[in-house]
Design an enzyme around this catalytic site. Structure first.
Site, PDB file in Angstrom:
ATOM      1  N   GLY A  98       0.793  -1.226   0.000  1.00 17.55           N
ATOM      2  CA  GLY A  98       0.000   0.000   0.000  1.00 17.55           C
ATOM      3  C   GLY A  98       0.827   1.277   0.000  1.00 17.55           C
ATOM      4  N   HIS A  99       2.157   1.142   0.074  1.00 14.96           N
ATOM      5  CA  HIS A  99       3.016   2.339   0.192  1.00 14.96           C
ATOM      6  C   HIS A  99       4.134   2.294  -0.829  1.00 14.96           C
ATOM      7  CE1 HIS A  99       5.569   5.376   2.292  1.00 14.96           C
ATOM      8  NE2 HIS A  99       4.390   5.809   2.698  1.00 14.96           N
ATOM      9  N   PHE A 100       3.977   2.494  -1.996  1.00 10.90           N
ATOM     10  CA  PHE A 100       2.821   2.877  -2.793  1.00 10.90           C
ATOM     11  C   PHE A 100       2.711   1.867  -3.911  1.00 10.90           C
ATOM     12  CE2 PHE A 100       4.450   6.755  -0.871  1.00 10.90           C
ATOM     13  CZ  PHE A 100       3.319   7.310  -0.333  1.00 10.90           C
ATOM     14  N   VAL A 133       7.916   2.343  -1.547  1.00  9.59           N
ATOM     15  CA  VAL A 133       8.876   3.097  -0.752  1.00  9.59           C
ATOM     16  C   VAL A 133       8.659   2.704   0.711  1.00  9.59           C
ATOM     17  CG1 VAL A 133       9.619   5.400  -0.020  1.00  9.59           C
ATOM     18  CG2 VAL A 133       8.828   5.041  -2.368  1.00  9.59           C
TER      19      VAL A 133
END
Length: 163
Positions: free
Chosen positions: A68-70, A75
């Site tokens: 989810g990041h990203f 990252v």
């Protein structure tokens, strides 16, 4: 026998303590453990030389937070970079100040002078350099830096109590 005396040294070149020892010592466990090896340990002399530790976290890209990041541009979150330095500091404190902290766990109290210099990406090895700056009334102050190779990724001063 002290904790330091009981720890099994790694046979891997350039590694003082391997993942087995590190993950046994760390109060944080998978999937929230962000130190894999200890590369060096300085206990300090109680006067001029402060205790310090260099740890390593292998950022594999398989960590769940990357989903989810990203998506499509993973990252490592900055807060987890700081957490990895704090976990390295926890290891340092547990070994270098064992008598003061035996049976206790860390409680993060504050972060100052935090700067994120470069993105931490999957596949990087994050070298975590932490130094114990001071101890007053059970409050431990540290300076930490995280590198990938020679490139500074993150740095911060942080404070924790062992409770």
């Amino acid at each position: 026998m002290s904790l330091l005396e009981s720890l099994k040294k790694s046979e891997k070149a350039g590694v003082v303590y391997d993942a087995g020892v590190v993950h046994e010592l760390l109060p944080q466990k998978f999937p929230f453990a962000f130190v894999d090896e200890v590369l060096s340990l300085e206990l300090g002399d109680g006067k001029e030389v402060q205790p310090s530790l260099v740890g390593l976290y292998h950022v594999t890209g398989e960590e769940k937070f990357f989903q989810g990041h990203f998506p499509g541009n993973p990252v490592m979150p900055g807060v987890l970079q700081v957490e990895s330095m704090a976990q390295a500091a926890t290891l340092l404190t547990m070994i270098a100040r064992e008598a003061e902290v035996v049976g206790k766990r860390p409680a993060f109290m504050g972060i100052e002078n935090c700067r994120f210099r470069n993105p931490v990406l999957p596949g990087m090895d994050l070298r975590l350099e932490v130094k114990l700056i001071s101890v007053r009334h059970g409050i431990f102050k540290y300076a930490g830096k995280a590198f990938s190779g020679d490139k500074l990724m993150c740095e911060a001063d942080f404070v924790a109590a062992m409770v």
